[in-house]
Design an enzyme around this catalytic site. Structure first.
Site, PDB file in Angstrom:
ATOM      1  N   LYS A 253     -41.474 -38.070 -46.664  1.00 25.76           N
ATOM      2  CA  LYS A 253     -42.107 -36.869 -47.228  1.00 25.76           C
ATOM      3  C   LYS A 253     -41.062 -35.793 -47.542  1.00 25.76           C
ATOM      4  O   LYS A 253     -41.062 -35.188 -48.625  1.00 25.76           O
ATOM      5  CB  LYS A 253     -43.129 -36.327 -46.217  1.00 25.76           C
ATOM      6  CG  LYS A 253     -43.683 -34.969 -46.558  1.00 25.76           C
ATOM      7  CD  LYS A 253     -44.556 -35.025 -47.783  1.00 25.76           C
ATOM      8  CE  LYS A 253     -44.931 -33.635 -48.230  1.00 25.76           C
ATOM      9  NZ  LYS A 253     -45.879 -33.636 -49.317  1.00 25.76           N
TER      10      LYS A 253
ATOM     11  N   CYS B 210     -44.369 -25.993 -50.373  1.00 24.94           N
ATOM     12  CA  CYS B 210     -43.861 -27.335 -50.064  1.00 24.94           C
ATOM     13  C   CYS B 210     -42.401 -27.482 -50.457  1.00 24.94           C
ATOM     14  O   CYS B 210     -41.526 -27.610 -49.615  1.00 24.94           O
ATOM     15  CB  CYS B 210     -44.688 -28.375 -50.810  1.00 24.94           C
ATOM     16  SG  CYS B 210     -46.446 -28.154 -50.563  1.00 24.94           S
TER      17      CYS B 210
HETATM   18  N1  SAJ Z   1     -41.012 -26.410 -61.079  1.00 21.42           N
HETATM   19  C1  SAJ Z   1     -40.002 -26.078 -61.972  1.00 21.42           C
HETATM   20  N2  SAJ Z   1     -39.588 -27.023 -62.862  1.00 21.42           N
HETATM   21  C2  SAJ Z   1     -40.130 -28.262 -62.902  1.00 21.42           C
HETATM   22  C3  SAJ Z   1     -41.139 -28.614 -61.982  1.00 21.42           C
HETATM   23  C4  SAJ Z   1     -41.563 -27.666 -61.084  1.00 21.42           C
HETATM   24  O1  SAJ Z   1     -39.500 -24.952 -61.961  1.00 21.42           O
HETATM   25  O2  SAJ Z   1     -39.714 -29.051 -63.756  1.00 21.42           O
HETATM   26  C5  SAJ Z   1     -41.461 -25.421 -60.093  1.00 21.42           C
HETATM   27  C6  SAJ Z   1     -42.948 -25.065 -60.231  1.00 21.42           C
HETATM   28  O3  SAJ Z   1     -43.133 -24.089 -61.211  1.00 21.42           O
HETATM   29  C7  SAJ Z   1     -43.262 -24.582 -58.837  1.00 21.42           C
HETATM   30  C8  SAJ Z   1     -42.401 -25.477 -57.960  1.00 21.42           C
HETATM   31  O4  SAJ Z   1     -41.381 -25.985 -58.807  1.00 21.42           O
HETATM   32  O5  SAJ Z   1     -42.895 -23.234 -58.664  1.00 21.42           O
HETATM   33  C9  SAJ Z   1     -43.133 -26.615 -57.291  1.00 21.42           C
HETATM   34  O6  SAJ Z   1     -44.066 -27.199 -58.195  1.00 21.42           O
HETATM   35  P1  SAJ Z   1     -44.305 -28.774 -58.294  1.00 21.42           P
HETATM   36  O7  SAJ Z   1     -45.337 -29.002 -59.323  1.00 21.42           O
HETATM   37  O8  SAJ Z   1     -43.017 -29.468 -58.489  1.00 21.42           O
HETATM   38  O9  SAJ Z   1     -44.777 -29.195 -56.848  1.00 21.42           O
HETATM   39  P2  SAJ Z   1     -45.908 -28.672 -55.816  1.00 21.42           P
HETATM   40  O10 SAJ Z   1     -45.242 -27.774 -54.830  1.00 21.42           O
HETATM   41  O11 SAJ Z   1     -47.124 -28.188 -56.492  1.00 21.42           O
HETATM   42  O12 SAJ Z   1     -46.270 -30.078 -55.106  1.00 21.42           O
HETATM   43  C10 SAJ Z   1     -45.224 -30.843 -54.509  1.00 21.42           C
HETATM   44  C11 SAJ Z   1     -45.364 -32.312 -54.998  1.00 21.42           C
HETATM   45  N3  SAJ Z   1     -44.183 -33.069 -54.598  1.00 21.42           N
HETATM   46  C12 SAJ Z   1     -43.481 -33.791 -55.485  1.00 21.42           C
HETATM   47  O13 SAJ Z   1     -43.749 -33.827 -56.667  1.00 21.42           O
HETATM   48  C13 SAJ Z   1     -42.340 -34.588 -54.951  1.00 21.42           C
HETATM   49  C14 SAJ Z   1     -46.646 -32.905 -54.396  1.00 21.42           C
HETATM   50  O14 SAJ Z   1     -46.727 -34.292 -54.724  1.00 21.42           O
HETATM   51  C15 SAJ Z   1     -46.645 -32.739 -52.878  1.00 21.42           C
HETATM   52  O15 SAJ Z   1     -47.817 -33.279 -52.286  1.00 21.42           O
HETATM   53  C16 SAJ Z   1     -46.577 -31.251 -52.580  1.00 21.42           C
HETATM   54  O16 SAJ Z   1     -45.343 -30.745 -53.107  1.00 21.42           O
HETATM   55  C17 SAJ Z   1     -46.643 -31.065 -51.077  1.00 21.42           C
HETATM   56  O17 SAJ Z   1     -47.730 -30.691 -50.581  1.00 21.42           O
HETATM   57  O18 SAJ Z   1     -45.662 -31.330 -50.387  1.00 21.42           O
END
Ligand code: SAJ
Length: 422
Positions: free
Chosen positions: A214, A268
């Site tokens: 994780k 997360c």
């Molecule tokens: N973000 C960027 N650029 C990107 C992708 C995301 O700046 O290309 C930013 C988003 O705007 C946000 C942050 O990163 O601020 C996180 O967003 P996210 O969509 O990447 O992830 P979360 O936090 O919504 O969910 C993550 C997911 N983990 C992964 O994709 C490895 C989800 O599957 C997990 O279940 C979740 O964390 C968790 O609960 O741990």
């Protein structure tokens, strides 16, 4: 549902616990949702939800109406106890396991032989083993798993949640699950439990590997976002459009660069990598640096705004979006909130904020007289500088004429060819 698991208690009714409770209840299992937040418990028992997630309200309403889901503040006897409480970090980025420990203490008095305990909260490696030790100390009349070939009275397994906010109900059922039992029997029983409501694969391993898995998944994403964020800073200095650059580079069959943004938010990805750094500070140099790069991004955006603002006659700026990512209402650890807050303290005359998913500003922003929550049209017609912080779908249709004569700082690249990048 298997005979073994007729009643399930879910400890923690947040973004993971409540959807899991609702899905289980709608698949015919009696579910007791437990939370220390009395307001949340009352809201759920009235058939409503205290968090926003597509389609969750309907599922919860039906589950409560049919009597399959009830919420309470006290734990009761069950077949399965599923822990989904927060694991934030404390000062110095050390994991705070107090909610997990409190959940264990609340379960201990009602625990019976043949019960199954599953931990879903993101935790440092070794936490599942600690749960077994904590339980042993609280209930010396029951046996708990100590070594991998034990046959204890109570089984304990780790199964991290992996769902993406905004797609939780779909991903809860369809994603593959990593299951790490303290013994093989623990893993097998947890697999039987998950197979009753998920269609994804169950991948069995030991608890420490599952815990690390994780942390690894979220650190992988953080490091990759940091790469994109660092690129955006380099491109800014070298006057290259980072969005065009990434699009071109991603045409290479083995390159897949993520999107730069105003920083990494949520509870997360901005948190979990620190659990690895805390456990192996000397070895996790890349993971730490990625965190630092992503955490520094809001200040870079602020510097850019402060430079641009010197050329604005009336100092009116519009900040589009407050949530930590697109199309959700969740403001936790949001870089957009951090940026607006810091801008508010810098004495900018008027900051118009547009966030379609909230009705009023959070208290920490509402106290500033220079910050006002407005509709998109109003913000666009009244501001000299447009700062795009979130790529909500409501912002994707902004017309060229609404951008005329404005300075634009587009941290999400939604205007692409029409703006100068981040
Ligand atoms: N973000 C960027 N650029 C990107 C992708 C995301 O700046 O290309 C930013 C988003 O705007 C946000 C942050 O990163 O601020 C996180 O967003 P996210 O969509 O990447 O992830 P979360 O936090 O919504 O969910 C993550 C997911 N983990 C992964 O994709 C490895 C989800 O599957 C997990 O279940 C979740 O964390 C968790 O609960 O741990």
């Amino acid at each position: 549902m298997s005979e073994q698991f007729k009643k399930v208690s879910i400890i923690g009714l947040g973004y993971i616990g409540l959807p899991t409770a609702a899905i289980l209840a709608s698949s015919g299992v009696k579910v007791v949702g437990v939370d220390i937040n009395k307001d949340a418990v009352n809201i759920i028992n009235a058939g409503n939800v205290h968090i926003v997630e597509p389609e969750l309200d309907v599922l919860v309403r039906n589950a409560v109406k049919t009597g399959m889901l009830k919420a309470t503040t006290t734990v009761e006897e069950s077949d399965v106890f599923l822990i989904a409480v927060p694991t934030p970090f404390m000062d110095g980025h050390k994991p705070d396991l107090s909610y997990v420990k409190a959940a264990v203490e609340s379960i201990a008095p009602v625990l019976k032989k043949n019960n199954l305990i599953i931990l879903e909260s993101t935790c440092p490696v070794g936490t599942t083993g600690n749960i077994s030790r904590w339980m042993s100390a609280l209930r010396d009349d029951l046996s708990f798993p100590k070594s991998s070939d034990d046959f204890p009275d109570v089984n304990i397994a780790y199964c991290p949640e992996r769902v993406l906010p905004g797609r939780i109900l779909y991903e809860l059922v369809n994603n593959d699950r990593v299951i790490g039992g303290l013994t093989s029997e623990c893993s097998n029983r947890a697999e039987i439990f998950y197979k009753t409501f998920i269609t994804g694969q169950c991948l069995l391993t030991d608890s420490r590997t599952a815990e690390m898995c994780k942390l690894t998944e979220n650190s992988f994403r953080d490091v990759n976002i940091a790469f994109a964020n660092e690129l955006s800073l380099i491109c800014d200095e070298q006057q290259i459009n980072v969005w065009e650059l990434i699009k071109l580079a991603n045409h290479h069959v083995r390159v897949n660069i993520l999107n730069p943004g105003p920083g990494v938010g949520g509870h997360c990805i901005a948190v979990d990598p620190w659990f690895i750094v805390d456990s192996a500070p000397k070895l996790s140099r890349l993971i730490r640096t990625a965190r630092e790069v992503n955490d520094s991004k809001p200040d870079m955006v602020i510097n850019k705004v402060m430079t641009a603002i010197t050329e604005l006659p009336t100092e009116t700026i519009a900040c589009l979006g407050l949530s930590f990512k697109a199309d959700i209402d969740d403001l936790r650890e949001s870089p957009a909130v951090e940026i607006v807050l810091k801008l508010a303290t810098k004495g900018i005359k008027q900051i118009f904020v547009v966030e379609p998913h909230i009705k009023s500003l959070p208290a920490k922003l509402a106290k500033f007289s220079n910050v006002t929550l407005v509709k998109l049209d109003c913000a666009l017609s009244s501001s000299e500088l447009l700062l795009i912080l979130v790529d909500h779908k409501e912002f994707l249709n902004i017309q060229d004429e609404q951008l005329a004569y404005k300075k634009i700082i587009d941290t999400r690249g939604i205007l692409r060819g029409r703006s100068g990048g981040t």
